[in-house]
Design a protein around this motif. Structure first.
Motif, PDB file in Angstrom:
ATOM      1  N   PRO A 142      -6.545  10.217  -0.823  1.00 24.35           N
ATOM      2  CA  PRO A 142      -6.861  11.622  -1.142  1.00 24.35           C
ATOM      3  C   PRO A 142      -6.148  12.151  -2.377  1.00 24.35           C
ATOM      4  O   PRO A 142      -6.291  13.344  -2.693  1.00 24.35           O
ATOM      5  CB  PRO A 142      -6.386  12.358   0.112  1.00 24.35           C
ATOM      6  CG  PRO A 142      -5.229  11.554   0.590  1.00 24.35           C
ATOM      7  CD  PRO A 142      -5.608  10.122   0.308  1.00 24.35           C
ATOM      8  N   HIS A 165      -6.439  18.641  -3.974  1.00 26.32           N
ATOM      9  CA  HIS A 165      -6.826  19.198  -2.682  1.00 26.32           C
ATOM     10  C   HIS A 165      -8.269  19.690  -2.715  1.00 26.32           C
ATOM     11  O   HIS A 165      -9.032  19.487  -1.759  1.00 26.32           O
ATOM     12  CB  HIS A 165      -5.884  20.339  -2.298  1.00 26.32           C
ATOM     13  CG  HIS A 165      -6.191  20.952  -0.971  1.00 26.32           C
ATOM     14  ND1 HIS A 165      -6.734  22.211  -0.841  1.00 26.32           N
ATOM     15  CD2 HIS A 165      -6.070  20.458   0.294  1.00 26.32           C
ATOM     16  CE1 HIS A 165      -6.911  22.478   0.447  1.00 26.32           C
ATOM     17  NE2 HIS A 165      -6.518  21.429   1.145  1.00 26.32           N
ATOM     18  N   ALA A 168     -10.495  16.680  -2.559  1.00 29.09           N
ATOM     19  CA  ALA A 168     -10.477  16.086  -1.222  1.00 29.09           C
ATOM     20  C   ALA A 168     -11.344  16.879  -0.248  1.00 29.09           C
ATOM     21  O   ALA A 168     -12.088  16.302   0.549  1.00 29.09           O
ATOM     22  CB  ALA A 168      -9.040  15.992  -0.716  1.00 29.09           C
ATOM     23  N   LEU A 169     -11.256  18.196  -0.307  1.00 30.17           N
ATOM     24  CA  LEU A 169     -12.088  19.033   0.574  1.00 30.17           C
ATOM     25  C   LEU A 169     -13.564  18.801   0.298  1.00 30.17           C
ATOM     26  O   LEU A 169     -14.383  18.711   1.223  1.00 30.17           O
ATOM     27  CB  LEU A 169     -11.742  20.507   0.368  1.00 30.17           C
ATOM     28  CG  LEU A 169     -10.525  21.055   1.114  1.00 30.17           C
ATOM     29  CD1 LEU A 169     -10.259  22.501   0.697  1.00 30.17           C
ATOM     30  CD2 LEU A 169     -10.730  20.972   2.621  1.00 30.17           C
ATOM     31  N   PHE A 172     -14.256  14.788   1.373  1.00 33.88           N
ATOM     32  CA  PHE A 172     -13.946  14.297   2.710  1.00 33.88           C
ATOM     33  C   PHE A 172     -14.288  15.272   3.823  1.00 33.88           C
ATOM     34  O   PHE A 172     -14.455  14.856   4.967  1.00 33.88           O
ATOM     35  CB  PHE A 172     -12.463  13.922   2.794  1.00 33.88           C
ATOM     36  CG  PHE A 172     -12.029  12.944   1.741  1.00 33.88           C
ATOM     37  CD1 PHE A 172     -12.735  11.771   1.521  1.00 33.88           C
ATOM     38  CD2 PHE A 172     -10.919  13.199   0.957  1.00 33.88           C
ATOM     39  CE1 PHE A 172     -12.343  10.873   0.548  1.00 33.88           C
ATOM     40  CE2 PHE A 172     -10.506  12.306  -0.022  1.00 33.88           C
ATOM     41  CZ  PHE A 172     -11.229  11.135  -0.235  1.00 33.88           C
ATOM     42  N   ILE A 176     -10.462  15.193   6.167  1.00 33.15           N
ATOM     43  CA  ILE A 176      -9.183  15.471   5.531  1.00 33.15           C
ATOM     44  C   ILE A 176      -8.058  15.577   6.555  1.00 33.15           C
ATOM     45  O   ILE A 176      -6.889  15.334   6.259  1.00 33.15           O
ATOM     46  CB  ILE A 176      -9.288  16.761   4.673  1.00 33.15           C
ATOM     47  CG1 ILE A 176      -8.166  16.808   3.641  1.00 33.15           C
ATOM     48  CG2 ILE A 176      -9.258  18.003   5.528  1.00 33.15           C
ATOM     49  CD1 ILE A 176      -8.322  17.954   2.647  1.00 33.15           C
ATOM     50  N   LYS A 177      -8.432  15.931   7.796  1.00 34.40           N
ATOM     51  CA  LYS A 177      -7.440  16.056   8.868  1.00 34.40           C
ATOM     52  C   LYS A 177      -6.735  14.725   9.134  1.00 34.40           C
ATOM     53  O   LYS A 177      -5.567  14.702   9.543  1.00 34.40           O
ATOM     54  CB  LYS A 177      -8.113  16.566  10.141  1.00 34.40           C
ATOM     55  CG  LYS A 177      -7.146  16.902  11.278  1.00 34.40           C
ATOM     56  CD  LYS A 177      -7.904  17.492  12.468  1.00 34.40           C
ATOM     57  CE  LYS A 177      -6.933  17.903  13.573  1.00 34.40           C
ATOM     58  NZ  LYS A 177      -6.157  16.783  14.106  1.00 34.40           N
ATOM     59  N   TRP A 179      -5.644  12.559   6.991  1.00 36.03           N
ATOM     60  CA  TRP A 179      -4.491  12.442   6.099  1.00 36.03           C
ATOM     61  C   TRP A 179      -3.439  13.497   6.411  1.00 36.03           C
ATOM     62  O   TRP A 179      -2.244  13.232   6.314  1.00 36.03           O
ATOM     63  CB  TRP A 179      -4.953  12.548   4.653  1.00 36.03           C
ATOM     64  CG  TRP A 179      -5.590  11.287   4.154  1.00 36.03           C
ATOM     65  CD1 TRP A 179      -4.967  10.120   3.836  1.00 36.03           C
ATOM     66  CD2 TRP A 179      -6.986  11.052   3.944  1.00 36.03           C
ATOM     67  NE1 TRP A 179      -5.878   9.171   3.407  1.00 36.03           N
ATOM     68  CE2 TRP A 179      -7.132   9.721   3.466  1.00 36.03           C
ATOM     69  CE3 TRP A 179      -8.133  11.830   4.080  1.00 36.03           C
ATOM     70  CZ2 TRP A 179      -8.364   9.162   3.140  1.00 36.03           C
ATOM     71  CZ3 TRP A 179      -9.358  11.284   3.751  1.00 36.03           C
ATOM     72  CH2 TRP A 179      -9.471   9.962   3.306  1.00 36.03           C
ATOM     73  N   GLU A 180      -3.871  14.689   6.759  1.00 32.82           N
ATOM     74  CA  GLU A 180      -2.892  15.732   7.063  1.00 32.82           C
ATOM     75  C   GLU A 180      -2.098  15.389   8.322  1.00 32.82           C
ATOM     76  O   GLU A 180      -0.892  15.651   8.396  1.00 32.82           O
ATOM     77  CB  GLU A 180      -3.592  17.083   7.194  1.00 32.82           C
ATOM     78  CG  GLU A 180      -4.156  17.559   5.861  1.00 32.82           C
ATOM     79  CD  GLU A 180      -4.732  18.961   5.900  1.00 32.82           C
ATOM     80  OE1 GLU A 180      -4.745  19.629   4.849  1.00 32.82           O
ATOM     81  OE2 GLU A 180      -5.174  19.389   6.996  1.00 32.82           O
ATOM     82  N   LEU A 187      -2.561  18.831   2.732  1.00 32.89           N
ATOM     83  CA  LEU A 187      -2.651  18.040   1.514  1.00 32.89           C
ATOM     84  C   LEU A 187      -2.350  18.864   0.275  1.00 32.89           C
ATOM     85  O   LEU A 187      -1.828  18.338  -0.717  1.00 32.89           O
ATOM     86  CB  LEU A 187      -4.049  17.417   1.388  1.00 32.89           C
ATOM     87  CG  LEU A 187      -4.379  16.236   2.305  1.00 32.89           C
ATOM     88  CD1 LEU A 187      -5.735  15.655   1.930  1.00 32.89           C
ATOM     89  CD2 LEU A 187      -3.318  15.156   2.239  1.00 32.89           C
TER      90      LEU A 187
END
Length: 651
Positions: A142, A165, A168-169, A172, A176-177, A179-180, A187
């Motif tokens: 990401p 960010h 990524a939004l 993904f 994205i959750k 990776w968070e 992120l």
């Protein structure tokens, strides 16, 4: 697929032909079958479950090595001269022959060995892809990276992209959750952070390792720049290119350790960032057998198609070779980064015209293809004539991430810009020659009577280097040469090949004015160095014949930036009849350069191996990175503004 629906799924697979009722498919491919997002190790396990087959190994090596008889650069790539002597020195035929005696843990390992060996010649025209593996799972991180220069002291550092960010939004979504959760925070906390180390080493250790393996461009600088995010104009709009750190075509990396300093902090911290693999085909699979059936078997189109027969498109969409192995994902550039300028007359798809300031225009060329050839010529004619009427004096031509297209469009644009002179007419390109290997001669001898519509490239009307039509029946008589100690043969040199003085627009032929539209000193050719094929030929013509300014953005300050790469001559996917060499038994393809283009400064040697150092290496800052209009404004200030400093020439 959610496991709560397993019972319903089992009912469905009982009805699939070839499965025994009551027997549950299993194995690593069943684990990821039906899932959109998976761990790279699980996708890798599925691919690695496909057994290595000695017969397929022999078939692939036979076809690839025999097809290299058409590749014009095979012997040149044994040892390229300076400035590429350290970058291109690979005996591809020897390496491939050495693979015949090897056994591999899986077919995936064999494919990667062949593909990586082909890449070592750093030639974007010579590509090998296998749709059984390439981009079936695109693997993401990401955090796309950028190389930023401090505007105060000119120091350079690698950063997570300031807009990471937002990208990524967009790409993904809810994923994205993942990776968070892995990082234990949002992120956006990491956007813009300086990267101090990658896996415990200086960031450029990873940059240069990637440059060694990525292929496609002779120059080190262009391969380094592939590691970082960038921007390009696509058919449907502006695209964000993640770069090869954040996007990989195979699921071969599970995670990376980054030592970073967040924005506004002097504290170093080390985070482990996992990669995530996304399934990249329209139709999913159930298990290994289903995977092989859908992606790995040769199709009716694998070995090309007969020019006089219809051919079908397969249900599984196969991306082109560049999509399979260079840049598989197109991400819309966030509106905040896109140019705010209105599009001018002539703008269409990846060809765009803008008026910047102070009689300065911008022509963006995302490629030299994308739609019908004559239509592109008409758009270029319309747009540049309109700029001329508007009083535009200075022109920035942005060819960032342009991998080529129609060679005659490149030559047409060359003639359009500079009028009719000895440098643009009748030969608006570079002299070329075809490799005249034994197998190529055999093909040509068998053509009479087998190509009534002159569809085969060898049957087109040729002009010699003095631009007269060739009437001699023996036009392909080989001229013997020795290259790097090996005997080789090429045809005589060819000249004029494109109609460059007119375009067929709106139902009628429009003849070009003999006068130039712009002065060479008022043109800037701009890119990130990743300009190849027809784009490279166009760039060489402008840089070497007309001495226009060439500017590469975003490169490492102590590495000479090349404004283009893989000049070549022309790529061809299927240069041989159906039985020479034997057809591939895997769902793969190989492209070659079947002719060479000769140099401007040294016309006795191919342009491919001559220097293409840009006039200027233009640094990216936090204010310009991945912002096309901001880059154009900054280049305008440096080159065209009356208050600009003296042009900084690379040494």
């Amino acid at each position: 697929m959610h496991r709560v629906h397993l019972s319903l799924y089992l009912l469905c697979i009982y009805l699939v032909p070839g499965y025994t009722v009551g027997v549950l498919p299993n194995g690593p491919c069943f684990k990821v079958g039906g899932e959109q997002w998976v761990l790279p190790r699980d996708a890798r396990a599925c691919m690695s479950a496909i057994s290595f087959d000695k017969k397929k190994q022999e078939n692939v090596l036979d076809v690839v090595t025999k097809t290299l008889a058409f590749h014009a650069s095979t012997n040149y790539q044994l040892q390229a001269p300076k400035p590429y002597s350290e970058d291109v020195h690979w005996d591809l035929l020897k390496e491939l022959e050495g693979m015949r005696s090897k056994d591999y843990p899986s077919d995936f390992d064999f494919h990667r060995d062949v593909q990586q060996s082909v890449k070592q010649v750093n030639d974007g025209h010579l590509m090998y892809a296998n749709w059984c593996y390439d981009s079936v799972y695109v693997t993401y991180n990401p955090f796309p990276l950028v190389l930023l220069t401090n505007a105060v002291d000119d120091t350079q550092a690698v950063h997570i992209a300031p807009n990471a960010h937002e990208i990524a939004l967009s790409l993904f979504g809810p994923e994205i959750k993942f990776w968070e959760d892995a990082l234990g925070t949002r992120l956006q906390e990491f956007s813009g952070a300086q990267v101090m180390q990658i896996d415990g080493e200086d960031p450029f250790f990873a940059v240069n390792a990637n440059a060694h393996n990525t292929g496609y461009f002779q120059g080190l600088s262009s391969r380094q720049n592939a590691f970082f995010s960038s921007v390009g104009r696509g058919l449907d709009g502006w695209n964000y290119v993640l770069g090869e750190f954040a996007e990989k075509v195979h699921p071969i990396v599970d995670s990376v350790r980054l030592t970073i300093k967040r924005v506004g902090s002097d504290i170093e911290e080390t985070i482990t960032v996992p990669y995530r693999s996304k399934f990249n085909r329209k139709e999913h699979f159930i298990d290994r057998s289903d995977y092989e059936s859908k992606f790995c078997k040769p199709t009716s189109d694998t070995n090309g198609h007969h020019l006089y027969r219809l051919y079908s498109n397969d249900s599984q969409e196969q991306p082109g070779l560049q999509k399979a192995d260079i840049r598989p994902t197109e991400i819309a550039l966030p509106p905040s980064l896109q140019p705010a300028l209105p599009q001018l007359e002539g703008s269409y798809k990846d060809t765009q015209f803008y008026l910047l300031k102070d009689k300065t225009g911008v022509l963006v060329l995302g490629s030299f293809e994308g739609y019908e050839e004559e239509s592109i010529k008409c758009r270029l004619l319309q747009g540049l004539q309109n700029m001329h009427k508007l009083g535009v004096k200075n022109l920035i031509i942005d060819v960032t991430n342009n991998f080529g297209g129609f060679v005659c469009v490149a030559q047409f644009l060359h003639r359009l810009l500079f009028g009719e002179t000895d440098l643009t007419y009748p030969q608006a390109g570079l002299d070329t020659a075809l490799r005249a290997s034994d197998i190529a001669q055999q093909v040509v001898k068998n053509l009479p009577g087998n190509d009534p519509d002159n569809q085969i490239i060898y049957n087109q009307e040729w002009y010699n280097a003095t631009n007269y039509p060739i009437e001699d029946q023996d036009w392909f008589t080989p001229i013997n040469v020795t290259i790097n100690g090996r005997p080789d043969a090429f045809s005589q040199r060819f000249g004029k090949e494109c109609e460059v003085s007119s375009a067929f627009c709106r139902g009628s032929k429009q003849k070009l004015s003999p006068d130039p539209l712009f002065k060479a000193e008022n043109i800037v050719l701009l890119s990130n160095g990743r300009c190849g094929s027809s784009c490279a030929v166009f760039s060489v013509l402008l840089a070497k014949r007309h001495k226009v300014h060439t500017v590469v953005v975003g490169g490492k300050s102590n590495v000479p930036q090349q404004y283009c790469g893989f000049v070549g001559g022309q790529r061809n996917d299927s240069p041989y009849p159906e039985d020479i060499p034997p057809p591939l038994d895997v769902n793969a393809a190989l492209t070659v350069t079947w002719r060479l283009a000769y140099g401007v400064d040294n016309p006795d040697e191919p342009e491919e191996w001559q220097d293409h150092t840009a006039t200027m290496n233009f640094p990216l800052t936090i204010n310009t990175a991945n912002k096309p209009q901001a880059i154009w404004d900054a280049v305008y200030q440096r080159v065209f503004s009356k208050s600009s400093p003296v042009l900084q020439v690379q040494i």
